[in-house]
Motif scaffolding. Sequence first.
Motif, short mmCIF file in Angstrom:
data_model
loop_
_atom_site.label_atom_id
_atom_site.label_comp_id
_atom_site.label_asym_id
_atom_site.label_seq_id
_atom_site.Cartn_x
_atom_site.Cartn_y
_atom_site.Cartn_z
N TRP A 162 0.81 -1.22 0.00
CA TRP A 162 0.00 0.00 0.00
C TRP A 162 0.84 1.27 0.00
O TRP A 162 0.58 2.21 -0.75
CB TRP A 162 -0.92 -0.03 1.22
CG TRP A 162 -1.36 1.30 1.74
CD1 TRP A 162 -0.68 2.14 2.58
CD2 TRP A 162 -2.62 1.96 1.50
NE1 TRP A 162 -1.41 3.25 2.87
CE2 TRP A 162 -2.60 3.17 2.21
CE3 TRP A 162 -3.75 1.62 0.75
CZ2 TRP A 162 -3.68 4.05 2.20
CZ3 TRP A 162 -4.82 2.50 0.74
CH2 TRP A 162 -4.78 3.69 1.45
N LEU A 204 2.19 3.21 -3.08
CA LEU A 204 1.11 3.71 -3.92
C LEU A 204 0.40 4.90 -3.30
O LEU A 204 0.05 5.86 -4.00
CB LEU A 204 0.08 2.59 -4.17
CG LEU A 204 0.60 1.32 -4.85
CD1 LEU A 204 -0.50 0.26 -4.89
CD2 LEU A 204 1.12 1.62 -6.24
N ARG A 221 -9.50 -6.28 2.33
CA ARG A 221 -10.40 -5.25 1.81
C ARG A 221 -10.11 -3.94 2.52
O ARG A 221 -10.14 -3.86 3.76
CB ARG A 221 -11.87 -5.65 2.03
CG ARG A 221 -12.86 -4.61 1.53
CD ARG A 221 -14.26 -5.19 1.40
NE ARG A 221 -14.78 -5.66 2.68
CZ ARG A 221 -15.45 -4.89 3.54
NH1 ARG A 221 -15.66 -3.61 3.27
NH2 ARG A 221 -15.91 -5.40 4.66
N GLY A 224 -8.76 4.03 -1.28
CA GLY A 224 -7.43 3.71 -1.76
C GLY A 224 -6.96 4.68 -2.83
O GLY A 224 -7.75 5.48 -3.36
N VAL A 242 -4.91 3.67 -9.12
CA VAL A 242 -3.87 2.86 -9.76
C VAL A 242 -4.34 2.59 -11.18
O VAL A 242 -5.37 1.95 -11.39
CB VAL A 242 -3.64 1.54 -9.00
CG1 VAL A 242 -2.57 0.71 -9.71
CG2 VAL A 242 -3.23 1.81 -7.56
N ARG A 276 -7.91 3.55 -11.74
CA ARG A 276 -8.97 2.89 -10.98
C ARG A 276 -8.66 2.96 -9.49
O ARG A 276 -7.49 2.87 -9.08
CB ARG A 276 -9.12 1.43 -11.41
CG ARG A 276 -9.45 1.27 -12.88
CD ARG A 276 -9.57 -0.19 -13.28
NE ARG A 276 -10.71 -0.83 -12.63
CZ ARG A 276 -11.04 -2.11 -12.83
NH1 ARG A 276 -10.32 -2.87 -13.63
NH2 ARG A 276 -12.09 -2.61 -12.22
N ARG A 277 -9.70 3.12 -8.69
CA ARG A 277 -9.54 3.21 -7.24
C ARG A 277 -9.18 1.84 -6.67
O ARG A 277 -9.87 0.85 -6.91
CB ARG A 277 -10.82 3.72 -6.60
CG ARG A 277 -10.73 3.98 -5.11
CD ARG A 277 -9.90 5.17 -4.78
NE ARG A 277 -10.44 6.41 -5.33
CZ ARG A 277 -9.82 7.57 -5.26
NH1 ARG A 277 -8.64 7.67 -4.66
NH2 ARG A 277 -10.37 8.66 -5.79
N LEU A 278 -8.09 1.77 -5.92
CA LEU A 278 -7.68 0.52 -5.28
C LEU A 278 -8.61 0.23 -4.11
O LEU A 278 -8.81 1.08 -3.24
CB LEU A 278 -6.24 0.63 -4.79
CG LEU A 278 -5.65 -0.60 -4.14
CD1 LEU A 278 -5.50 -1.74 -5.15
CD2 LEU A 278 -4.28 -0.28 -3.52
N THR A 279 -9.17 -0.97 -4.09
CA THR A 279 -10.11 -1.35 -3.03
C THR A 279 -9.59 -2.48 -2.15
O THR A 279 -10.19 -2.77 -1.11
CB THR A 279 -11.46 -1.78 -3.61
OG1 THR A 279 -11.26 -2.89 -4.50
CG2 THR A 279 -12.10 -0.63 -4.39
N PHE A 298 -6.43 -6.00 -1.72
CA PHE A 298 -5.34 -6.85 -2.22
C PHE A 298 -5.73 -8.31 -2.04
O PHE A 298 -6.53 -8.65 -1.17
CB PHE A 298 -4.05 -6.60 -1.43
CG PHE A 298 -3.49 -5.21 -1.55
CD1 PHE A 298 -2.60 -4.89 -2.56
CD2 PHE A 298 -3.83 -4.23 -0.63
CE1 PHE A 298 -2.05 -3.62 -2.66
CE2 PHE A 298 -3.30 -2.95 -0.72
CZ PHE A 298 -2.42 -2.65 -1.74
N LEU A 307 0.43 -6.84 -6.78
CA LEU A 307 -0.54 -6.15 -7.61
C LEU A 307 0.08 -5.99 -8.98
O LEU A 307 0.95 -5.12 -9.18
CB LEU A 307 -0.90 -4.79 -7.01
CG LEU A 307 -2.03 -4.02 -7.67
CD1 LEU A 307 -3.34 -4.78 -7.54
CD2 LEU A 307 -2.17 -2.64 -7.04
#
Length: 213
Positions: free
Chosen positions: A151, A154, A177, A182, A185, A188-191, A193, A210
């Motif tokens: 995380w 990023l 989650r 987030g 990336v 797109r919004r990271l939600t 892993f 990722l």
Amino acid sequence: MIERILPSWVACADAFRDPPGAALFPEEEAVVAGAVDKRRREFTTARHCARQALSRLGLPPAPIPADGDGAPMWPDGVAGAITHCAGYRAAAVSLKAVAVGIDAEPHGPLPPGVLQAIALDRERDALERLGGPVHWDRLLFSAKESVYKAWFPLARRWLDFEEALVAFEPSGTFTARLLVPGPLVAGRRLTGFTGRWLVADGLAVTAVTLPAG
């Protein structure tokens, strides 16, 4: 060992002891100037592993200093992570990932009070249902460490333990989650892993990756 839970497009190297020939670049020496011997040996061997991993990507030896937050500074185009604990050091790097996170911990129960500090109520309830010989509390701590390492490069901000909800599958996978927004990336919004875990040789290890695109 860590290679058992990483995809083929991630290069890694690990060590169960500190090699006597491991050396640091001047930029790295500055990071551990004045550090106690234990910290210096961990740092040196981890950087040694990192350079071995980079060589498996076809990259030349390079310094891996730390930024102001203590995170490794990788060569351009490389995503990577480092971990070390008693008796184990490892590094993982990739040219095909935007984020990599790995962590290794001794496979034993967490000290009293730590689980309450790092786990959400839902996580504690889920761990009780899993049971078995795995110290799930330690594995949860490791998974959250791996998530944080992926995380931070990023988002460039801290992720508290209670800001990600981790759920394990006994088969050796887990999801994390995000409970806070987030970073973007690739637009797109990271939600969250996905990751893998392994318990072997007295260690609990976790990894998240990722992939780019």
